[in-house]
Scaffold this motif. Structure first.
Motif, PDB file in Angstrom:
ATOM      1  N   ALA A 148       0.811  -1.222   0.000  1.00  0.00           N
ATOM      2  CA  ALA A 148       0.000   0.000   0.000  1.00  0.00           C
ATOM      3  C   ALA A 148       0.841   1.268   0.000  1.00  0.00           C
ATOM      4  CB  ALA A 148      -0.933   0.002   1.212  1.00  0.00           C
ATOM      5  N   SER A 149       2.022   1.213   0.593  1.00  0.00           N
ATOM      6  CA  SER A 149       2.847   2.417   0.736  1.00  0.00           C
ATOM      7  C   SER A 149       3.880   2.570  -0.373  1.00  0.00           C
ATOM      8  CB  SER A 149       3.557   2.395   2.096  1.00  0.00           C
ATOM      9  OG  SER A 149       4.405   1.259   2.196  1.00  0.00           O
ATOM     10  N   GLY A 150       3.893   1.641  -1.318  1.00  0.00           N
ATOM     11  CA  GLY A 150       4.818   1.762  -2.434  1.00  0.00           C
ATOM     12  C   GLY A 150       6.198   1.207  -2.172  1.00  0.00           C
ATOM     13  N   ALA A 151       6.347   0.344  -1.170  1.00  0.00           N
ATOM     14  CA  ALA A 151       7.643  -0.298  -0.940  1.00  0.00           C
ATOM     15  C   ALA A 151       8.019  -1.126  -2.167  1.00  0.00           C
ATOM     16  CB  ALA A 151       7.585  -1.183   0.297  1.00  0.00           C
ATOM     17  N   THR A 152       9.312  -1.240  -2.398  1.00  0.00           N
ATOM     18  CA  THR A 152       9.755  -1.942  -3.600  1.00  0.00           C
ATOM     19  C   THR A 152       9.902  -3.443  -3.401  1.00  0.00           C
ATOM     20  OG1 THR A 152      12.010  -1.286  -2.991  1.00  0.00           O
ATOM     21  CG2 THR A 152      10.891   0.041  -4.643  1.00  0.00           C
ATOM     22  N   ALA A 153      10.026  -3.897  -2.140  1.00  0.00           N
ATOM     23  CA  ALA A 153      10.160  -5.334  -1.882  1.00  0.00           C
ATOM     24  C   ALA A 153      10.055  -5.602  -0.384  1.00  0.00           C
ATOM     25  CB  ALA A 153      11.485  -5.871  -2.416  1.00  0.00           C
ATOM     26  N   VAL A 154       9.796  -6.866  -0.068  1.00  0.00           N
ATOM     27  CA  VAL A 154       9.811  -7.347   1.313  1.00  0.00           C
ATOM     28  C   VAL A 154      10.708  -8.572   1.353  1.00  0.00           C
ATOM     29  CG1 VAL A 154       8.457  -8.261   3.240  1.00  0.00           C
ATOM     30  CG2 VAL A 154       7.443  -6.542   1.708  1.00  0.00           C
ATOM     31  N   VAL A 155      11.602  -8.620   2.352  1.00  0.00           N
ATOM     32  CA  VAL A 155      12.482  -9.772   2.530  1.00  0.00           C
ATOM     33  C   VAL A 155      12.142 -10.453   3.848  1.00  0.00           C
ATOM     34  CG1 VAL A 155      14.845 -10.606   2.707  1.00  0.00           C
ATOM     35  CG2 VAL A 155      14.341  -8.627   1.265  1.00  0.00           C
ATOM     36  N   LEU A 156      11.892 -11.746   3.796  1.00  0.00           N
ATOM     37  CA  LEU A 156      11.626 -12.526   4.998  1.00  0.00           C
ATOM     38  C   LEU A 156      12.907 -13.259   5.375  1.00  0.00           C
ATOM     39  CD1 LEU A 156       8.125 -14.041   4.082  1.00  0.00           C
ATOM     40  CD2 LEU A 156       8.694 -11.759   4.939  1.00  0.00           C
ATOM     41  N   GLY A 157      13.537 -12.789   6.444  1.00  0.00           N
ATOM     42  CA  GLY A 157      14.787 -13.388   6.885  1.00  0.00           C
ATOM     43  C   GLY A 157      14.577 -14.675   7.656  1.00  0.00           C
ATOM     44  N   LYS A 158      15.677 -15.299   8.044  1.00  0.00           N
ATOM     45  CA  LYS A 158      15.619 -16.565   8.780  1.00  0.00           C
ATOM     46  C   LYS A 158      14.811 -16.401  10.064  1.00  0.00           C
ATOM     47  CE  LYS A 158      19.860 -18.807   7.170  1.00  0.00           C
ATOM     48  NZ  LYS A 158      21.175 -19.377   7.567  1.00  0.00           N
ATOM     49  N   GLY A 159      14.035 -17.425  10.387  1.00  0.00           N
ATOM     50  CA  GLY A 159      13.228 -17.391  11.590  1.00  0.00           C
ATOM     51  C   GLY A 159      11.873 -16.737  11.402  1.00  0.00           C
ATOM     52  N   THR A 160      11.647 -16.138  10.241  1.00  0.00           N
ATOM     53  CA  THR A 160      10.355 -15.507   9.947  1.00  0.00           C
ATOM     54  C   THR A 160       9.393 -16.575   9.434  1.00  0.00           C
ATOM     55  OG1 THR A 160      11.383 -13.386   9.448  1.00  0.00           O
ATOM     56  CG2 THR A 160       9.194 -13.758   8.538  1.00  0.00           C
ATOM     57  N   VAL A 161       8.134 -16.439   9.797  1.00  0.00           N
ATOM     58  CA  VAL A 161       7.134 -17.419   9.394  1.00  0.00           C
ATOM     59  C   VAL A 161       7.067 -17.543   7.870  1.00  0.00           C
ATOM     60  CG1 VAL A 161       5.196 -15.787   9.297  1.00  0.00           C
ATOM     61  CG2 VAL A 161       4.760 -18.178   9.870  1.00  0.00           C
ATOM     62  N   ASP A 162       6.707 -18.718   7.420  1.00  0.00           N
ATOM     63  CA  ASP A 162       6.594 -19.016   5.989  1.00  0.00           C
ATOM     64  C   ASP A 162       5.549 -18.111   5.335  1.00  0.00           C
ATOM     65  OD1 ASP A 162       6.557 -20.265   3.503  1.00  0.00           O
ATOM     66  OD2 ASP A 162       5.310 -21.937   4.188  1.00  0.00           O
ATOM     67  N   LEU A 163       5.940 -17.440   4.265  1.00  0.00           N
ATOM     68  CA  LEU A 163       5.010 -16.582   3.529  1.00  0.00           C
ATOM     69  C   LEU A 163       3.792 -17.363   3.061  1.00  0.00           C
ATOM     70  CD1 LEU A 163       4.240 -13.968   1.957  1.00  0.00           C
ATOM     71  CD2 LEU A 163       5.606 -14.852   0.063  1.00  0.00           C
ATOM     72  N   TYR A 164       3.982 -18.634   2.709  1.00  0.00           N
ATOM     73  CA  TYR A 164       2.920 -19.416   2.092  1.00  0.00           C
ATOM     74  C   TYR A 164       2.081 -20.200   3.108  1.00  0.00           C
ATOM     75  CZ  TYR A 164       5.778 -18.130  -1.870  1.00  0.00           C
ATOM     76  OH  TYR A 164       6.501 -17.406  -2.795  1.00  0.00           O
ATOM     77  N   ASN A 165       2.326 -19.971   4.385  1.00  0.00           N
ATOM     78  CA  ASN A 165       1.449 -20.484   5.432  1.00  0.00           C
ATOM     79  C   ASN A 165       0.041 -19.948   5.157  1.00  0.00           C
ATOM     80  OD1 ASN A 165      -0.083 -20.226   7.968  1.00  0.00           O
ATOM     81  ND2 ASN A 165       1.783 -20.877   8.986  1.00  0.00           N
ATOM     82  N   PRO A 166      -0.992 -20.777   5.199  1.00  0.00           N
ATOM     83  CA  PRO A 166      -2.341 -20.286   4.891  1.00  0.00           C
ATOM     84  C   PRO A 166      -2.761 -19.071   5.719  1.00  0.00           C
ATOM     85  CG  PRO A 166      -2.344 -22.676   4.936  1.00  0.00           C
ATOM     86  CD  PRO A 166      -0.987 -22.245   5.417  1.00  0.00           C
ATOM     87  N   LYS A 167      -2.347 -19.013   6.982  1.00  0.00           N
ATOM     88  CA  LYS A 167      -2.700 -17.860   7.821  1.00  0.00           C
ATOM     89  C   LYS A 167      -1.995 -16.598   7.332  1.00  0.00           C
ATOM     90  CE  LYS A 167      -3.549 -20.597  12.001  1.00  0.00           C
ATOM     91  NZ  LYS A 167      -3.099 -20.903  13.386  1.00  0.00           N
ATOM     92  N   THR A 168      -0.747 -16.734   6.918  1.00  0.00           N
ATOM     93  CA  THR A 168      -0.024 -15.577   6.385  1.00  0.00           C
ATOM     94  C   THR A 168      -0.660 -15.109   5.084  1.00  0.00           C
ATOM     95  OG1 THR A 168       2.013 -16.572   7.275  1.00  0.00           O
ATOM     96  CG2 THR A 168       2.269 -14.679   5.832  1.00  0.00           C
ATOM     97  N   ILE A 169      -0.974 -16.059   4.216  1.00  0.00           N
ATOM     98  CA  ILE A 169      -1.602 -15.730   2.939  1.00  0.00           C
ATOM     99  C   ILE A 169      -2.899 -14.963   3.156  1.00  0.00           C
ATOM    100  CG2 ILE A 169      -2.760 -16.710   0.921  1.00  0.00           C
ATOM    101  CD1 ILE A 169       0.185 -16.930   0.618  1.00  0.00           C
ATOM    102  N   ARG A 170      -3.733 -15.445   4.078  1.00  0.00           N
ATOM    103  CA  ARG A 170      -5.003 -14.755   4.342  1.00  0.00           C
ATOM    104  C   ARG A 170      -4.757 -13.341   4.858  1.00  0.00           C
ATOM    105  NH1 ARG A 170      -6.491 -19.792   6.456  1.00  0.00           N
ATOM    106  NH2 ARG A 170      -6.245 -19.091   8.604  1.00  0.00           N
ATOM    107  N   ALA A 171      -3.750 -13.189   5.718  1.00  0.00           N
ATOM    108  CA  ALA A 171      -3.480 -11.878   6.307  1.00  0.00           C
ATOM    109  C   ALA A 171      -2.969 -10.868   5.284  1.00  0.00           C
ATOM    110  CB  ALA A 171      -2.480 -12.006   7.458  1.00  0.00           C
ATOM    111  N   THR A 172      -2.349 -11.346   4.198  1.00  0.00           N
ATOM    112  CA  THR A 172      -1.886 -10.406   3.166  1.00  0.00           C
ATOM    113  C   THR A 172      -3.049  -9.828   2.376  1.00  0.00           C
ATOM    114  OG1 THR A 172      -1.650 -12.000   1.344  1.00  0.00           O
ATOM    115  CG2 THR A 172       0.234 -11.770   2.858  1.00  0.00           C
TER     116      THR A 172
END
Length: 273
Positions: A148-172
């Motif tokens: 929404a704010s125009g960021a160019t990218a997001v990086v999920l570092g080690k220890g961060t929850v899986d982007l493709y976890n269904p709960k994460t997907i829904r929250a996006t």
């Protein structure tokens, strides 16, 4: 609209396709297959709008879910779009982890950007890096705020929850289709970002500098740490500066997703001025 050719009806949750789809609820199978699930009308529409590669769309034949896709449907099986499968409520339930499943889901292909995509914006880059953020809701909200704010990218570092976890997907709420999101090791990427001229900025309750006094118009990587522990020592060592969000009321701290949203929209404000 071209006519829709549906695949054969899948009634049993023991059907091989249904079993393969349901396995994508587990991370090891998502990683092995390079696929993930999208549940609900909104997410499926967002993926179709974005041209995201979908392998299949399954819908409860007894629901009105298909009626909501009149302008999205392409002829099935011609290589131009996903295959559309009418299925039973039993199949829908097997492929959902929610108590009240949505009547439609899609099987999507992973399409992660390359690390090089992080640096394409040059001196206008605005990258969010997450160091061990473990709550799916927080990660999903941060991806939404980044898009929404125009960021160019997001990086999920080690220890961060899986982007493709269904709960994460829904929250996006579909925002992952509109901003590049990459899983990577921050200890590798942050030095490279700095070498390319980026300023690495962390947040800290001990910082003396207000986020409103920092110049976010440059190439900036914003780093946010774990909900309880903050940034790890290894990652915080790469920060060129730490800022604090001033609070005039009484609260120990802000939720990491709220803090990320404040900083992202302050960066947007400065860049629009």
């Amino acid at each position: 609209m071209r006519s829709l050719k549906l695949e054969g009806y899948i009634e049993s949750a023991a059907n091989p396709k249904a079993k393969a789809w349901a396995k994508l609820l587990e991370r090891k199978h998502r990683e092995r297959e390079g696929k993930f699930l999208l549940e609900g009308v909104h997410l499926v529409k967002e993926a179709l709008d974005a041209g995201w590669p979908l392998e299949a769309v399954a819908f409860d034949e007894g629901s009105d879910a298909l009626e909501k896709f009149g302008t999205y449907i392409e002829t099935s099986g011609n290589g131009e779009g996903p295959r559309w499968y009418p299925v039973s409520p039993e199949v829908i339930a097997k492929c959902s982890e929610t108590g009240t499943p949505q009547p439609i889901f899609a099987v999507a292909l992973k399409r992660p950007p390359s690390a090089e995509a992080l640096f394409g914006a040059g001196d206008r880059g605005l990258v969010v890096a997450l160091d061990g953020v473990q709550d799916p809701g927080n990660v999903g909200t941060i991806v939404r705020s980044a898009a929404a704010s125009g960021a160019t990218a997001v990086v999920l570092g080690k220890g961060t929850v899986d982007l493709y976890n269904p709960k994460t997907i829904r929250a996006t709420m579909g925002a992952l289709f509109h901003v590049p999101v990459l899983e990577a090791d921050l200890q590798d990427l942050l030095p490279e970002a700095a070498a390319r001229g980026a300023s690495v900025v962390g947040t800290s309750l001990q910082a003396a500098r207000s986020c409103y006094d920092y110049d976010f118009r440059r190439n900036v990587w914003l780093v946010f740490g774990n909900e309880g522990a903050g940034m790890s020592e290894a990652v915080s060592a790469f920060a060129h500066a730490n800022v604090i969000i001033p609070m005039t009321g009484r609260a120990e701290s802000l939720n990491v997703a709220m803090a990320a949203t404040v900083l992202l929209f302050e960066a947007q404000r400065q860049r629009m001025a």
